[in-house]
Design a protein around this motif. Structure first.
Motif, PDB file in Angstrom:
ATOM      1  N   SER A 215     -14.692  -1.616  -4.570  1.00 37.66           N
ATOM      2  CA  SER A 215     -14.159  -0.569  -3.308  1.00 37.66           C
ATOM      3  C   SER A 215     -12.701   0.321  -3.951  1.00 37.66           C
ATOM      4  CB  SER A 215     -12.959  -1.530  -1.820  1.00 37.66           C
ATOM      5  OG  SER A 215     -14.259  -2.196  -1.046  1.00 37.66           O
ATOM      6  N   SER A 216     -12.413  -0.334  -4.960  1.00 34.01           N
ATOM      7  CA  SER A 216     -11.499   0.065  -6.101  1.00 34.01           C
ATOM      8  C   SER A 216     -12.152   0.988  -7.486  1.00 34.01           C
ATOM      9  CB  SER A 216     -10.362  -0.351  -6.487  1.00 34.01           C
ATOM     10  OG  SER A 216     -10.899  -1.727  -7.887  1.00 34.01           O
ATOM     11  N   LEU A 217     -13.342   1.198  -7.193  1.00 30.02           N
ATOM     12  CA  LEU A 217     -14.160   1.207  -8.296  1.00 30.02           C
ATOM     13  C   LEU A 217     -15.198   2.739  -7.317  1.00 30.02           C
ATOM     14  CD1 LEU A 217     -14.721  -2.645 -10.045  1.00 30.02           C
ATOM     15  CD2 LEU A 217     -13.014  -0.020 -10.631  1.00 30.02           C
ATOM     16  N   ASP A 218     -15.654   2.326  -6.764  1.00 30.13           N
ATOM     17  CA  ASP A 218     -17.095   3.091  -5.966  1.00 30.13           C
ATOM     18  C   ASP A 218     -16.727   4.113  -5.518  1.00 30.13           C
ATOM     19  OD1 ASP A 218     -18.104   0.137  -6.350  1.00 30.13           O
ATOM     20  OD2 ASP A 218     -18.095   0.212  -4.053  1.00 30.13           O
ATOM     21  N   GLN A 219     -17.965   4.856  -5.922  1.00 30.75           N
ATOM     22  CA  GLN A 219     -17.447   6.489  -5.850  1.00 30.75           C
ATOM     23  C   GLN A 219     -18.879   7.541  -5.567  1.00 30.75           C
ATOM     24  OE1 GLN A 219     -13.983   8.496  -5.353  1.00 30.75           O
ATOM     25  NE2 GLN A 219     -16.172   9.849  -3.827  1.00 30.75           N
ATOM     26  N   GLY A 220     -18.554   8.105  -4.420  1.00 27.17           N
ATOM     27  CA  GLY A 220     -20.605   8.676  -4.115  1.00 27.17           C
ATOM     28  C   GLY A 220     -20.104  10.204  -5.280  1.00 27.17           C
ATOM     29  N   GLY A 221     -21.936  11.068  -5.527  1.00 26.14           N
ATOM     30  CA  GLY A 221     -21.108  12.042  -6.458  1.00 26.14           C
ATOM     31  C   GLY A 221     -22.256  12.663  -6.153  1.00 26.14           C
ATOM     32  N   PRO A 222     -22.579  13.701  -6.889  1.00 25.44           N
ATOM     33  CA  PRO A 222     -23.717  14.808  -7.048  1.00 25.44           C
ATOM     34  C   PRO A 222     -24.168  14.662  -7.974  1.00 25.44           C
ATOM     35  CG  PRO A 222     -22.058  15.914  -7.208  1.00 25.44           C
ATOM     36  CD  PRO A 222     -21.570  14.333  -7.329  1.00 25.44           C
ATOM     37  N   CYS A 223     -25.407  14.628  -7.756  1.00 22.53           N
ATOM     38  CA  CYS A 223     -27.088  14.746  -9.205  1.00 22.53           C
ATOM     39  C   CYS A 223     -27.548  15.837  -8.654  1.00 22.53           C
ATOM     40  CB  CYS A 223     -26.945  13.790  -9.107  1.00 22.53           C
ATOM     41  SG  CYS A 223     -26.700  11.993  -8.715  1.00 22.53           S
ATOM     42  N   GLY A 224     -28.217  16.221  -9.940  1.00 16.73           N
ATOM     43  CA  GLY A 224     -28.899  17.767  -9.880  1.00 16.73           C
ATOM     44  C   GLY A 224     -29.464  17.839 -11.133  1.00 16.73           C
TER      45      GLY A 224
END
Length: 495
Positions: A215-224
């Motif tokens: 939980s202290s590391l997870d981060q959603g993000g964009p890919c293209g």
């Protein structure tokens, strides 16, 4: 690598598709259908998708087309452009499995905030992409539903844990994708598939409905496939969410404006730091050669390049592989066969404890079990201070290294991964060798800072893709896009 036919809409960037859809030169329905056809044509070779939702995607596309036909403004800059979603975000209309048998077929009663933002932005979701089980791995070989293959060479891995999203982009099955990054799971797949991926500043993209790994590391993000496309998606999914206790209520940097500016400007006045500890003779020679060439391009663009030292980065790997499994041990305790998901041994002859043990034995794969055991040990009485406590102290030292570095420079750069994509099966029996692929990416996760991987060419060793990692201070995500877009424009197309 299998490519789409010339002139096919699957060849266009997301920005180009959005412009044509909003001008009604193309319909969202025909663009979405073209990508669904592409998935049907080639995904048997790549296994990028765990679930495809043609009816829901086409229905969402028709809503966009009807709105535009009625004269309404587009719901977002990407309205009508379809997308592939990593199967770690909850969706009410598709299974959310995290590539694990323990969640096979599970339907969430709610959408993740990222999912909801995509829907509100008028972005049709093509389906859910393959991944390492519960986002634990660097190769997408830990999926319970078979490995994903790299479109550049189907005998090789596409990176992990988000290899499905990266492979979908690289094979033109989707123009956009969403990933998550715990220690490099967006950036490393981007590097080895010649795509673009960004890990935003921790807390700036909601984790509500993102099935937790650490939980202290997870981060959603964009890919293209381009820096601009990734920036456009970043602006759609970022923002404060009161349902996420770790969400930061801060302004989102103007990443799209930064990407557009970077693509048409030089880097005069920008200070770039090369991290000494992330440039080692132990890295693959072709990776180092590609990185050195990329740094030369940054210099040619007018950037001032200096070497900086982050001495505690060398302890990042052991620190990460204590913090991350410890949080895994805690988070995955919820999969207990009592409330949802798989239930084994429920025949009336076993106690609840036995059903739980049988379910976890049958439902979790080897890597997940390995990390649960590592984390449980690190948190156990008598060992907590020696392992987990010490790892947290190192995490603080790494954050301080970043702070000192950013007093000297605007951004930091390194190779994204020390290696190009290796052969499927080559490292599955050597977890430490697999973990080493995260050497360059995981420090930013420990610090909570943003970072991007942008393609930097093909390795002279094996002709496989290599990535340039760009790092920036917390909440300065726009710097990634300015530098990344300038480098992308100067670099030119990848062969």
């Amino acid at each position: 690598m299998s490519r789409s036919s010339s002139g096919d809409s699957t060849q266009l960037s997301a920005a180009e598709l959005a412009a044509k859809i909003h001008a009604r030169e193309l319909s969202s329905e025909e663009v979405t259908r073209a990508h669904l056809d592409r998935i049907a044509e080639v995904d048997g070779e790549y296994n990028a998708f765990l679930h495809v939702a043609p009816e829901a995607a086409l229905a969402a596309a028709r809503v966009v087309d009807a709105s535009l036909a009625a004269g309404a403004e587009p719901a977002s800059a990407l309205a009508g452009v379809p997308l592939a979603l990593k199967d770690v975000f909850t969706t009410t209309d598709m299974p959310t499995t995290c590539a694990s048998k323990i969640l096979e077929g599970w339907m969430s009663p709610y959408d993740a905030t990222v999912t909801a933002k995509l829907r509100a932005a008028g972005i049709p979701i093509l389906g859910k992409t393959n991944m390492d089980e519960f986002a634990m791995g660097s190769s997408t070989e830990n999926s319970a539903y078979g490995p994903t293959r790299n479109p550049w060479d189907t005998t090789r891995i596409p990176g992990g844990s988000g290899g499905g999203s990266a492979a979908a982009l690289a094979s033109h099955q989707a123009p956009l994708a969403i990933g998550t990054d715990t220690g490099g799971s967006i950036r490393q797949p981007a590097a080895v598939t010649a795509t673009v991926g960004t890990k935003p500043t921790y807390g700036t993209v909601s984790r509500y409905g993102l099935v937790a790994c650490a939980s202290s590391l997870d981060q959603g993000g964009p890919c293209g496939r381009t820096v601009l496309d990734t920036a456009l998606l970043h602006e759609v999914i970022a923002g404060h969410d009161p349902r996420d206790s770790t969400s930061r209520d801060v302004p989102i940097p103007a990443v799209v404006a930064a990407a557009r500016e970077g693509a048409r400007a030089d880097l005069a006045g920008v200070k770039v730091g090369v991290v000494r500890e992330l440039h080692s003779d132990s890295y693959q020679p072709g990776v180092l050669a590609s990185f050195d060439a990329a740094v030369a391009v940054l210099k040619d663009l007018g950037a001032e390049v200096i070497e900086v030292s982050c001495p505690h980065f060398e302890y990042g790997l052991p620190s990460y592989y204590l913090v991350m499994p410890s949080e895994v041990s805690s988070n995955l305790a919820r999969f207990d066969a009592m409330r949802y998901g798989l239930r084994a041994g429920d025949d009336g002859t076993h106690s609840a404890d036995q059903v739980m043990a049988l379910t976890r034995a049958a439902g979790f794969g080897p890597e997940v079990k390995r990390r649960i055991m590592l984390g449980t040990y690190a948190l156990s009485a008598g060992y907590y201070d020696a392992y987990y406590g010490q790892a947290l102290k190192v995490r603080t030292l790494i954050a301080q290294d970043f702070d000192r570095a950013y007093e000297q420079v605007d951004v930091l750069v390194s190779p994204t991964s020390p290696f190009t994509p290796w052969k499927l099966g080559e490292k599955v029996d050597d977890p430490l060798a697999m973990y080493l692929s995260d050497l360059c990416t995981l420090p930013t996760n420990l610090a909570g800072h943003p970072a991007m991987s942008v393609p930097s060419g093909l390795s002279v060793d094996d002709g496989m893709p290599v990535g340039l990692q760009i790092m920036a201070p917390a909440f300065a995500d726009d710097r990634l896009y300015r530098v990344g877009a300038a480098y992308e424009a100067a670099r030119g197309p990848i062969a």
